[in-house]
Design a protein around this motif. Structure first.
Motif, short mmCIF file in Angstrom:
data_model
loop_
_atom_site.label_atom_id
_atom_site.label_comp_id
_atom_site.label_asym_id
_atom_site.label_seq_id
_atom_site.Cartn_x
_atom_site.Cartn_y
_atom_site.Cartn_z
N LYS A 1 29.70 40.99 39.86
CA LYS A 1 30.10 39.93 39.02
C LYS A 1 31.01 38.87 39.58
CE LYS A 1 29.56 43.02 34.86
NZ LYS A 1 30.33 43.67 33.79
N ASN A 2 32.20 39.01 40.15
CA ASN A 2 33.05 38.15 40.68
C ASN A 2 32.56 37.58 42.01
OD1 ASN A 2 35.33 38.47 38.96
ND2 ASN A 2 35.96 40.39 39.74
N ASP A 3 31.58 38.31 42.86
CA ASP A 3 31.19 37.74 44.26
C ASP A 3 30.00 36.90 43.64
OD1 ASP A 3 32.76 39.43 45.44
OD2 ASP A 3 31.31 41.15 45.93
N ILE A 4 29.28 36.61 42.73
CA ILE A 4 28.16 36.17 42.44
C ILE A 4 28.90 34.63 41.87
CG2 ILE A 4 27.53 36.85 40.09
CD1 ILE A 4 25.20 35.74 43.13
N ILE A 5 29.85 34.94 41.20
CA ILE A 5 30.61 33.70 40.55
C ILE A 5 31.05 33.11 41.68
CG2 ILE A 5 32.50 32.86 39.18
CD1 ILE A 5 32.00 35.12 36.90
N ARG A 6 31.67 33.58 42.47
CA ARG A 6 32.12 32.79 43.67
C ARG A 6 31.11 32.12 44.51
NH1 ARG A 6 37.33 30.79 44.67
NH2 ARG A 6 36.78 29.61 46.51
N ALA A 7 29.89 32.80 44.75
CA ALA A 7 28.94 32.32 45.48
C ALA A 7 28.36 31.00 44.91
CB ALA A 7 27.88 33.36 45.55
N PHE A 8 28.17 31.19 43.42
CA PHE A 8 27.79 29.99 42.62
C PHE A 8 28.72 28.67 42.96
CE2 PHE A 8 25.69 32.88 39.36
CZ PHE A 8 24.85 32.82 40.12
N TYR A 9 30.15 28.98 42.69
CA TYR A 9 31.14 28.06 42.87
C TYR A 9 31.14 27.59 44.43
CZ TYR A 9 35.92 25.96 43.15
OH TYR A 9 36.80 25.13 43.24
N ASP B 1 29.33 16.94 39.66
CA ASP B 1 28.49 16.04 38.84
C ASP B 1 27.21 16.73 38.68
OD1 ASP B 1 30.69 14.23 38.58
OD2 ASP B 1 29.92 12.78 39.71
N SER B 2 26.84 17.43 39.55
CA SER B 2 25.34 18.18 39.23
C SER B 2 25.25 19.02 38.65
CB SER B 2 24.85 18.62 40.94
OG SER B 2 25.67 19.79 41.22
N THR B 3 26.54 19.58 37.71
CA THR B 3 26.36 20.61 37.03
C THR B 3 26.33 20.30 35.39
OG1 THR B 3 28.85 20.84 36.77
CG2 THR B 3 27.72 22.00 38.61
N PHE B 4 26.35 18.92 35.32
CA PHE B 4 26.25 18.66 33.98
C PHE B 4 25.03 18.95 33.28
CE2 PHE B 4 25.26 14.92 30.99
CZ PHE B 4 26.13 15.16 30.01
N GLY B 5 25.10 19.49 32.02
CA GLY B 5 23.90 19.65 31.14
C GLY B 5 23.25 21.05 31.59
N THR B 6 23.95 22.07 32.26
CA THR B 6 23.41 23.25 32.77
C THR B 6 24.59 24.28 32.60
OG1 THR B 6 24.19 23.52 35.31
CG2 THR B 6 22.07 22.46 34.42
N VAL B 7 24.15 25.57 32.93
CA VAL B 7 25.29 26.50 32.56
C VAL B 7 26.28 26.49 33.94
CG1 VAL B 7 23.68 28.18 31.41
CG2 VAL B 7 23.78 28.26 34.04
N ASN B 8 26.00 25.58 34.94
CA ASN B 8 26.71 25.57 36.17
C ASN B 8 28.17 25.23 35.96
OD1 ASN B 8 24.56 26.63 37.70
ND2 ASN B 8 23.69 24.65 37.92
N ASP B 9 28.31 24.32 34.72
CA ASP B 9 29.69 23.80 34.58
C ASP B 9 30.52 24.88 34.23
OD1 ASP B 9 28.84 23.85 32.03
OD2 ASP B 9 29.36 21.79 31.80
N ASP B 10 30.06 25.81 33.54
CA ASP B 10 30.82 26.98 33.11
C ASP B 10 31.33 27.71 34.45
OD1 ASP B 10 30.33 26.75 30.55
OD2 ASP B 10 28.55 28.18 30.45
N VAL B 11 30.72 27.77 35.71
CA VAL B 11 30.98 28.43 36.80
C VAL B 11 32.39 27.29 37.51
CG1 VAL B 11 30.73 28.72 39.08
CG2 VAL B 11 28.95 29.19 37.39
N LEU B 12 32.14 25.99 37.40
CA LEU B 12 33.30 25.32 37.98
C LEU B 12 34.48 25.32 37.12
CD1 LEU B 12 30.89 24.27 39.59
CD2 LEU B 12 31.94 21.89 39.64
N ALA B 13 34.20 25.54 35.75
CA ALA B 13 35.45 25.41 34.97
C ALA B 13 36.17 26.84 35.04
CB ALA B 13 34.85 25.41 33.22
N HIS B 14 35.42 27.79 35.36
CA HIS B 14 35.94 29.13 35.49
C HIS B 14 36.76 29.38 36.63
CE1 HIS B 14 36.27 33.61 35.12
NE2 HIS B 14 35.92 33.86 36.57
N CYS B 15 36.19 28.62 37.66
CA CYS B 15 37.13 28.87 39.01
C CYS B 15 37.90 27.65 39.42
CB CYS B 15 35.97 28.86 40.14
SG CYS B 15 34.82 30.37 40.09
N ASP B 16 37.82 26.71 38.76
CA ASP B 16 38.80 25.68 38.90
C ASP B 16 39.50 24.95 37.80
OD1 ASP B 16 39.99 23.08 39.93
OD2 ASP B 16 38.22 22.37 40.83
N PRO B 17 40.64 25.15 37.87
CA PRO B 17 41.40 24.91 36.42
C PRO B 17 41.36 23.36 36.37
CG PRO B 17 43.04 25.66 37.97
CD PRO B 17 41.65 25.97 38.53
#
Length: 225
Positions: A175-183, A191-207
């Motif tokens: 779980k943690n490893d795949i989130i880190r790989a996404f990040y 900017d490429s994460t706008f409109g998808t679930v991917n911006d959740d990854v950046l928000a989770h990893c980068d305050p």
């Protein structure tokens, strides 16, 4: 259920789960070699599990699908997260889909089938659309959702889940490893994460990550009303 695990290897011929096997044509074998050489073991195992969960879903739902197209889609779907695409500003899904398209064209696969794989990969992080498209598109997303988020977890038997994970392990901290790989694959192109679930990854990893706000974009546009 028929489960055959002759050796603890990633030999495709060693795995059969409820009659679903990993494609082992010349193209499939060369695909595996390419992905092993390009991706981490984490992403390689994840991608293979995505195929198996997708294929098992197709069997359960009695869907007619092309196993090789689904397999290519599954194995390429995270290719855009790898070091090879570090300089890209595309959505990683687009880089992944383009890589799959180039690979398939090298085997003279019909363009309609290439487009199916491209759609399957490019849409796998956009909820609510893939399930309405061709089976290969729908099943790729369902495989991703099962392996990453555990959606439809109880619709697989314990024996099926165990067989898939035994053949292609999740490890102790997937779980943690795949989130880190996404990040790591997206942090340089926020900017490429706008409109998808991917911006959740950046928000989770980068305050310090600032999400784009669709409503603010509308309200702050140059239109007077």
């Amino acid at each position: 259920m028929s489960t055959s695990l002759h050796e603890a290897t990633h030999d495709a011929a060693a795995v059969a789960i409820d009659g679903e096997t990993i494609p082992d044509s010349k193209m499939a074998r060369q695909l595996r070699e390419l992905v092993r050489d390009t991706e981490t073991e984490l992403l390689f195992n994840h991608s293979t599990r995505v195929y198996l969960f997708g294929a098992l879903t197709g069997k359960r739902l009695n869907l007619k699908f092309d196993p090789e197209l689904l397999y290519v889609g599954a194995m390429f779907h995270d290719m855009g997260l790898t070091e090879r695409y570090q300089s890209s500003q595309n959505r990683f899904e687009v880089d992944s889909a383009n890589a799959a398209r180039d690979f398939l064209r090298g085997y003279q696969i019909p363009e309609t089938e290439v487009e199916t794989v491209w759609d399957a990969i490019s849409l796998h992080t956009t909820p609510g659309i893939p399930e309405h498209k061709k089976p290969e598109v729908a099943l790729l997303t369902s495989g991703v959702e099962m392996d990453v988020m555990g959606l439809a977890y109880t619709q697989f038997s314990e024996a099926q889940r165990d067989a898939v994970v035994t053949a292609y392990p999740r490890g102790n901290s997937f779980k943690n490893d795949i989130i880190r790989a996404f990040y790591d694959g997206m942090k340089h192109r926020p900017d490429s994460t706008f409109g998808t679930v991917n911006d959740d990854v950046l928000a989770h990893c980068d305050p310090n990550f600032k999400r784009a706000d669709f409503c603010k974009i509308i309200m702050q546009s140059r239109w007077p009303t």
